[in-house]
Each structure stands twice: as C-alpha cells, then as structure tokens.
Design an enzyme around this catalytic site. Structure first.
Site, PDB file in Angstrom:
ATOM      1  N   LYS A 347       0.825  -1.211   0.000  1.00  0.00           N
ATOM      2  CA  LYS A 347       0.000   0.000   0.000  1.00  0.00           C
ATOM      3  C   LYS A 347       0.857   1.258   0.000  1.00  0.00           C
ATOM      4  O   LYS A 347       2.021   1.248   0.397  1.00  0.00           O
ATOM      5  CB  LYS A 347      -0.984  -0.027   1.177  1.00  0.00           C
ATOM      6  N   ARG A 382      -3.585 -10.361   4.290  1.00  0.00           N
ATOM      7  CA  ARG A 382      -3.957 -10.357   2.877  1.00  0.00           C
ATOM      8  C   ARG A 382      -2.768  -9.819   2.079  1.00  0.00           C
ATOM      9  O   ARG A 382      -2.358  -8.670   2.266  1.00  0.00           O
ATOM     10  CB  ARG A 382      -5.196  -9.481   2.683  1.00  0.00           C
TER      11      ARG A 382
END
Length: 403
Positions: A347, A382
């Site tokens: 991210k 994840r």
C-alpha cells in the site's frame, strides 16, 4: 562462570511477562495444583467502557476501590459537567471477576455492565471450517492471497485478466501456502471509480469458474461491494464475501449474507474509495474505528450473521502515520471477539514513508509490517506476494501467542 561467584547473599530482580507466569510459578516450586488459579491473579487487563452515566461511573469506581482496583473517568463527573463518561478499569482477572459479582447486585444499568465485563473475560475466537480446511483463529495465523482481475489495481492491475495467467498465479500461491484466495474485479484503491456489476461479472466469470474447477477445495473469498456480483458467485462455491463498504454500498448485501450463510468481511473506511483520502480527521482514531466495527458486528449478529471477520481498513481514509498507529494498536480490536484481517500489502503508505516503489522492496517492507500486525493481534494477512509464506506461517505459529 569465570570471575562470577554464586553469592546467595545478593538479591537480584527481573521483569516478568504474565503470559509466562505458569512456567515462572513452577520455577519457584509453587503448588502445581493451584497454578491455573494463581495465574489469574497475575494476569492484568485494562478495559475501556463507553457511555456510562455519571452515577453509573461513580458506582463502578466505588466498587473498584473497595476491591483494591481503580477506575479512571472524566473529571466532569466530579464537577457535574457531563452527561456521559468513558471509563478505564485496570485490574487482575481475578479481581475483575469479583467486580462483576458486586455489579450484579447494583441498580440502573450495572447488571449490563457486569455482563459486558464478564463476556470480555470469557471471550475466545471460534474454530471455523471452510470447505475441508479448519481455521483456528485463536491459536494460528493464516494467509489470504490476492488475485486482482482488474486493469487498474495499484499493484497487479492487468496481469491476470486471462484464465491461463490467473490459474498459474493461483497455483503458485497454493504452492507457497496460502489458506484463502481473495479474488476481485473492482479496484478499491484511493481515488478509484466504481465498476458496474455487469462488468465485474464479465471479468470474473471465465476465471472464477476455472479456479473452482481446478482447485475445488481452495477456500474462496470474493472482493466486492455489490450484491449482484455476490449472487453471481453462488454457482462458484465462494465461501466469503469481502465487502470494503461493510454493507453501506449495497443495502441488499446483508440479506444476501444472511440467506446464504456466507462468511462476511467488514472494513472500516471513512468514505467511498473516490474521496476517502480527503476524510482523515478523527475525534479519536482507534476508538472511532473500534466503535464503527463493534456496532457493525452487533448489528450483523442481531440479524443472525455470526461469522464475521473485521478489517480496520489500512489506507481507507487514513494517513501514513494513522496506519502505523492502527498496526501498533491492533490488540485494541480483539475485544470485538472476531478474527482480525490486516490488509496492507504494497500500500501507498509504505511507499510514502520509505520513498520506495520497487515491488521487491515493497514486499520486504510488507512482510515486516505484517509480522508486527500478526504479533499485535491480527489473525489473517492479505498479501500479493506469497513467496516464503509457508516458512513465515510456521515461525509465527511457534512464536506468536494470539491470546
């Protein structure tokens, strides 16, 4: 040891961790029949209670003080300036049990408060079976592999749009030890625009059907906010719906989850993907996220939906430093008593904090943050890159206690 005398006249001291108390008690030759009871005296908990009325907070504080504990509350209670207050109680587990007993005989909402504390003391995560795989979230850590069948995802957009490439990637992830596959056809990165349900289904259909055919025992999660897309997945043996809107995007989603008994992943977000990064101001970051997720879980349970996974929403309306704060304080969400998913793979906050964009370096940083997150209470990570995941899971299972 050379130059070191075994001097019994010298006193030494060391810090202890309550998690190791059983072994420590044995080391001092404590009565083994009483060890499990004694451990509760050495295990301390700090709990926060929200929205107590001043007279309720006062009763709670008096009971705590009577048992040798204490209760922190708003100074406005003493000055008669507030209608409600939050309270923090810190005590050993054994004393908390006695606090519960005394609260049960008090008026107003004190029985309700007693029940909340009692439930907090007794909570533990359930064991779930998804297809042929048993998930013990209380004691083990698990990996969710990401497969984006989108042209615009921030990390792997366009790489797995065809069945052949997608199947090869899934096979690789299975070899690397993933426990769940999460497949999505709509990017929810900051600034992303919504994708029509029919377009999502068009992208998913050829790939998802092949995955089910080739890997029938693989637990499957579908990343979508749309009930129509979730309904399409009924023919594809999907087990989990990963809805980043937590049911706010499509009002029909909750009824679908209930009717078909799907596991439901809910995520905290300040807004929708197109503008969530413009809304990063919170009254209290951790409390705001906690209360959002707790209220959602309570609502879902009232509607018969018990199998819920919570995601605090790294990057969903948070700054880089807010994301770090969430990772540090993941244990704050454990009292919701649902498995915690952490989704931080590659991210942008990592890119911004370390000024890196190469996938190899991003994956290295992702692994470090995932390890910290799992240590702090997450049960499920994840990830995009699954190499060495099997080894990481084995290490975490040996060294990280989820309790």
């Amino acid at each position: 040891m050379k130059n070191c005398k075994d001097d019994k006249n010298t006193i030494y001291i060391k810090d202890l961790n309550a998690k190791n108390m059983s072994e420590e008690l044995q080391s001092v030759d404590f009565d083994t029949s009483y060890i499990s009871c004694a451990c509760q005296k050495y295990e301390f908990k700090s709990i926060k209670l929200f929205n107590l009325k001043p007279h309720e907070a006062t009763i709670l504080k008096q009971i705590c003080l009577s048992l040798g504990s204490d209760c922190a509350l708003s100074r406005g209670v003493l000055l008669n300036e507030v209608d409600y207050t939050n309270c923090i109680v810190t005590s050993s587990c054994s004393v908390l049990k006695n606090i519960v007993k005394k609260l049960e005989f008090q008026p107003f909402r004190m029985k309700q408060i007693a029940k909340l504390i009692e439930n907090n003391l007794n909570q533990s995560l359930q064991i779930w079976q998804i297809k042929d795989k048993v998930f013990d979230f209380q004691n083990k850590k698990y990996v969710m592999g990401i497969l984006n069948v989108t042209p615009d995802s921030f990390s792997d957009g366009g790489l797995f749009l065809k069945p052949k490439e997608a199947l090869e990637q899934v096979e690789l992830m299975i070899e690397n030890g993933i426990d769940i596959l999460d497949i999505g056809a709509e990017s929810t990165r900051p600034g992303a625009k919504e994708v029509e349900s029919c377009e999502q289904i068009k992208r998913l259909k050829p790939i998802l059907k092949e995955i089910v055919k080739e890997f029938p025992f693989l637990p499957l999660s579908l990343d979508t906010r749309s009930e129509e897309v979730a309904r399409f997945s009924l023919d594809c043996n999907v087990d989990i719906i990963n809805d980043v809107s937590s049911g706010d995007y499509d009002e029909k989603m909750i009824d679908f989850i209930k009717k078909y008994n799907k596991i439901y992943i809910i995520t905290h977000s300040s807004s929708t993907p197109d503008d969530m990064q413009n809304k990063t101001k919170y009254k209290n970051l951790i409390d705001d996220i906690y209360l959002y997720l707790k209220k959602k879980v309570d609502f879902l349970e009232e509607n018969g939906i018990k199998k819920v996974i919570i995601d605090p929403g790294i990057g969903f309306g948070k700054t880089e430093h807010q994301n770090i704060e969430i990772i540090k304080r993941l244990s704050d969400f454990k009292s919701i008593n649902k498995p915690i998913l952490i989704a931080l793979s590659r991210k942008s906050f990592i890119t911004k904090l370390f000024n890196i964009s190469e996938k190899e370096k991003l994956d290295y940083a992702t692994s470090i943050y995932n390890t910290l997150a799992l240590h702090n209470g997450a049960c499920l990570m994840r990830v995009h890159q699954t190499e060495n995941i099997k080894h990481l899971k084995n290490i975490l299972s040996q060294f990280i206690n989820n309790n």
